[in-house]
Design a protein around this motif. Structure first.
Motif, short mmCIF file in Angstrom:
data_model
loop_
_atom_site.label_atom_id
_atom_site.label_comp_id
_atom_site.label_asym_id
_atom_site.label_seq_id
_atom_site.Cartn_x
_atom_site.Cartn_y
_atom_site.Cartn_z
N LEU A 9 3.11 -13.11 8.23
CA LEU A 9 2.24 -12.08 8.82
C LEU A 9 1.39 -11.48 7.71
O LEU A 9 1.92 -11.07 6.68
N THR A 10 0.09 -11.44 7.92
CA THR A 10 -0.81 -10.79 6.97
C THR A 10 -1.43 -9.58 7.66
O THR A 10 -2.00 -9.71 8.74
N VAL A 11 -1.28 -8.41 7.04
CA VAL A 11 -1.86 -7.19 7.63
C VAL A 11 -2.73 -6.48 6.59
O VAL A 11 -2.43 -6.50 5.39
N PRO A 12 -3.79 -5.80 7.05
CA PRO A 12 -4.58 -4.97 6.13
C PRO A 12 -3.73 -3.79 5.65
O PRO A 12 -2.74 -3.43 6.29
N SER A 13 -4.12 -3.21 4.52
CA SER A 13 -3.38 -2.07 3.97
C SER A 13 -3.73 -0.81 4.76
O SER A 13 -4.53 0.01 4.33
N ASP A 14 -3.12 -0.68 5.93
CA ASP A 14 -3.43 0.43 6.83
C ASP A 14 -2.18 0.74 7.66
O ASP A 14 -1.60 -0.18 8.26
N THR A 15 -1.79 2.01 7.70
CA THR A 15 -0.54 2.36 8.40
C THR A 15 -0.59 2.05 9.89
O THR A 15 0.46 1.98 10.52
N LYS A 16 -1.77 1.85 10.44
CA LYS A 16 -1.80 1.56 11.88
C LYS A 16 -1.21 0.19 12.20
O LYS A 16 -0.96 -0.12 13.36
N TYR A 17 -1.00 -0.65 11.18
CA TYR A 17 -0.40 -1.96 11.41
C TYR A 17 1.12 -1.95 11.25
O TYR A 17 1.77 -2.99 11.38
N VAL A 46 11.79 -2.67 6.43
CA VAL A 46 10.55 -3.41 6.15
C VAL A 46 9.35 -2.47 6.33
O VAL A 46 8.41 -2.48 5.53
N ASP A 47 9.39 -1.63 7.36
CA ASP A 47 8.35 -0.62 7.61
C ASP A 47 8.20 0.28 6.37
O ASP A 47 7.08 0.53 5.89
N GLU A 48 9.33 0.76 5.84
CA GLU A 48 9.29 1.66 4.68
C GLU A 48 8.67 0.95 3.47
O GLU A 48 7.89 1.55 2.72
N ALA A 49 9.04 -0.32 3.28
CA ALA A 49 8.51 -1.07 2.14
C ALA A 49 7.00 -1.25 2.25
O ALA A 49 6.26 -1.06 1.27
N VAL A 50 6.53 -1.60 3.45
CA VAL A 50 5.09 -1.82 3.65
C VAL A 50 4.34 -0.48 3.54
O VAL A 50 3.27 -0.41 2.92
N ALA A 51 4.92 0.58 4.12
CA ALA A 51 4.28 1.91 4.03
C ALA A 51 4.14 2.35 2.58
O ALA A 51 3.13 2.94 2.18
N ASN A 52 5.16 2.03 1.78
CA ASN A 52 5.13 2.37 0.36
C ASN A 52 4.01 1.64 -0.37
O ASN A 52 3.32 2.21 -1.22
N ILE A 53 3.83 0.37 -0.03
CA ILE A 53 2.76 -0.42 -0.65
C ILE A 53 1.39 0.16 -0.28
O ILE A 53 0.52 0.33 -1.13
N ILE A 54 1.24 0.50 1.01
CA ILE A 54 -0.04 1.07 1.48
C ILE A 54 -0.34 2.37 0.72
O ILE A 54 -1.45 2.56 0.21
N ASP A 70 -7.64 -5.74 0.58
CA ASP A 70 -6.39 -5.02 0.41
C ASP A 70 -5.44 -5.43 1.52
O ASP A 70 -5.35 -4.79 2.57
N GLU A 71 -4.73 -6.51 1.28
CA GLU A 71 -3.86 -7.07 2.32
C GLU A 71 -2.42 -7.11 1.85
O GLU A 71 -2.13 -7.10 0.66
N ILE A 72 -1.54 -7.16 2.80
CA ILE A 72 -0.12 -7.30 2.53
C ILE A 72 0.37 -8.53 3.31
O ILE A 72 0.10 -8.65 4.51
N VAL A 73 1.03 -9.43 2.61
CA VAL A 73 1.52 -10.66 3.23
C VAL A 73 3.04 -10.60 3.32
O VAL A 73 3.72 -10.36 2.32
N ARG A 88 4.25 -9.44 -0.25
CA ARG A 88 3.34 -9.60 -1.41
C ARG A 88 2.13 -8.68 -1.26
O ARG A 88 1.56 -8.55 -0.18
N ASP A 89 1.73 -8.08 -2.39
CA ASP A 89 0.49 -7.30 -2.41
C ASP A 89 -0.17 -7.48 -3.77
O ASP A 89 0.42 -8.02 -4.69
N LYS A 90 -1.42 -7.00 -3.84
CA LYS A 90 -2.16 -7.13 -5.10
C LYS A 90 -2.57 -5.76 -5.64
O LYS A 90 -3.54 -5.62 -6.37
N GLY A 91 -1.81 -4.75 -5.24
CA GLY A 91 -2.10 -3.39 -5.70
C GLY A 91 -1.42 -3.09 -7.03
O GLY A 91 -1.00 -3.99 -7.75
N THR A 92 -1.32 -1.79 -7.34
CA THR A 92 -0.67 -1.36 -8.56
C THR A 92 0.83 -1.64 -8.45
O THR A 92 1.45 -1.28 -7.45
N GLY A 93 1.38 -2.28 -9.45
CA GLY A 93 2.79 -2.67 -9.39
C GLY A 93 3.73 -1.48 -9.34
O GLY A 93 3.49 -0.46 -9.98
N PHE A 94 4.77 -1.62 -8.56
CA PHE A 94 5.79 -0.56 -8.49
C PHE A 94 7.15 -1.20 -8.18
O PHE A 94 7.29 -1.89 -7.17
N ASP A 95 8.10 -1.00 -9.05
CA ASP A 95 9.43 -1.56 -8.85
C ASP A 95 10.32 -0.53 -8.18
O ASP A 95 10.76 0.43 -8.82
#
Lengths: 170, 111
Positions: A9-17, A46-54, A70-73, A88-95
Motif C-alpha cells: 500500500l502506498t499512501v501520501p503523507s496525509d493523516t486522512k489516509y 501501524v496507524d501510530e507508526a504511519v502518523a509518526n512518519i507524517i 512525500d509518500e509512505i509505502v 518506508r519513507d524518505k523523510g527525516t530519519g527517526f529511530d
C-alpha cells in the motif's frame, strides 16, 4: 490454519489516509490468525507508526496537503507464524526504538505531548526494527507473532536502543 | 468522528462515535477546549459508540483533563468497551481518568 498474504500500500503523507491504512491491515489479518481485539491493536500500532512518519519525518500537520513525492509505502505480510509490516519513507530519519519511555504523570499534570504513540507501538508489537540510509530511505519493521510465547521471547531479546539520534515523537 | 454535546444541569455530556485518529483528534481537542473555556467545567465523555481511538485522541482527552485541573473542573469517561477500553488499559490511562458505567453515574461523580 493461517494462510500467507501480502499487500503493498502506498499512501501520501496525509493523516486522512490513516483510515485506509487501518482498513488494509485488517484485510490482511482477516483470516483469523489473530483474535479480533489483537488485530485491532495491530492496526492501531501501524496507524501510530504511519502518523509518526507524517508528523515527524515529513513534518505535516493535520490538514496540510502532502507535496508530491512525500509518500509512505507499506509492505504487509501475514505468515503462518507472524504478521510483519515494513514501512518506508524518505523523510527525516527517526529511530523510534530509542524514544524515551512515557511518564503518565507528566502527560496528565504537565501536558507532555510526545512518546505516547511509540509507547503503544512497543506495547503492542513484539519486535520493532529500524534502518535508515542517510538522505534516501527510512525503513521501520514491526512484527507480531501469532504465538504469544514466541512474541514474549522476542520482546525480551530485541534491542531497544542503538544510541542513534532521537527527536520528539508523538 | 461523530461528536454531540448535551448540557445537563451544570454539566455537559460529550458523546463520541466513529473513529478518532490523528486526522480527527484536532477537532476533538478544539471542541473540548472551547467547551471548558466557555465555563462548562464538569464533563462527561461518553464513548459507548466510539469504535477507535489512537494516541492523538488520548492526548486530546489528556489536554482537556489538564485544562480542567486549572479550573477546578473534572472529567469522567463513560462506556469504555472493546478496543477503545484496551487502548486505555495498555497505555496505562485507564487508572488516570475517572470512569463510570453510565452517564447518570458520571453525573453523580461530578455533583
Amino acid at each position: 490454519m493461517a494462510r500467507t498474504a501480502q499487500q503493498v500500500l502506498t499512501v501520501p503523507s496525509d493523516t486522512k489516509y490513516l483510515a485506509k491504512v487501518r482498513k488494509v491491515v485488517m484485510e490482511v489479518l482477516a483470516d483469523g490468525s489473530f483474535p479480533p481485539t489483537k488485530a485491532n491493536l495491530i492496526a492501531l500500532a501501524v496507524d501510530e507508526a504511519v502518523a509518526n512518519i507524517i508528523e515527524h519525518a515529513y513534518g505535516r500537520r493535520p490538514g496540510d496537503p502532502a507535496p508530491n513525492g512525500d509518500e509512505i509505502v507499506l509492505v504487509l505480510n501475514l505468515r503462518p507464524d507472524r504478521f510483519e509490516v515494513t514501512i518506508r519513507d524518505k523523510g527525516t530519519g527517526f529511530d523510534p526504538r530509542g524514544a524515551p519511555g512515557v511518564d503518565l504523570r507528566e502527560h496528565v499534570q504537565e501536558g507532555r505531548k510526545g512518546g505516547l504513540g511509540i509507547f503503544l507501538i512497543k506495547r503492542i508489537m513484539d519486535e520493532v526494527q529500524y534502518e535508515s540510509t542517510q538522505g534516501s530511505q527510512n525503513e521501520l519493521r514491526l512484527i507480531k507473532y501469532v504465538d504469544e510465547a514466541a512474541g514474549a521471547n522476542k520482546s525480551r531479546t530485541s534491542p531497544s536502543n542503538d544510541g542513534r539520534e532521537n527527536r520528539p515523537a508523538s | 468522528m461523530d461528536l454531540a454535546t448535551k448540557t445537563q444541569g451544570n454539566a455537559v455530556i460529550v458523546s463520541l462515535g466513529g473513529q478518532i485518529d490523528a486526522a480527527s483528534a484536532p477537532e476533538l481537542n478544539t471542541k473540548l477546549t472551547q467547551t471548558v473555556n466557555s465555563g462548562l467545567t464538569r464533563l462527561v465523555i461518553n464513548m459507548e459508540k466510539l469504535e477507535y481511538i489512537n494516541s492523538a485522541g488520548l492526548r486530546a482527552l489528556l489536554a482537556a483533563a489538564k485544562l480542567l485541573n486549572t479550573k477546578s473542573g473534572k472529567l469522567v469517561l463513560v462506556g469504555l468497551q472493546g478496543t477503545v477500553k484496551q487502548v486505555f488499559e495498555i497505555s496505562g490511562l485507564y487508572s488516570v481518568f475517572a470512569v463510570a458505567a453510565t452517564d447518570a453515574e458520571a453525573l453523580k461523580q461530578l455533583a
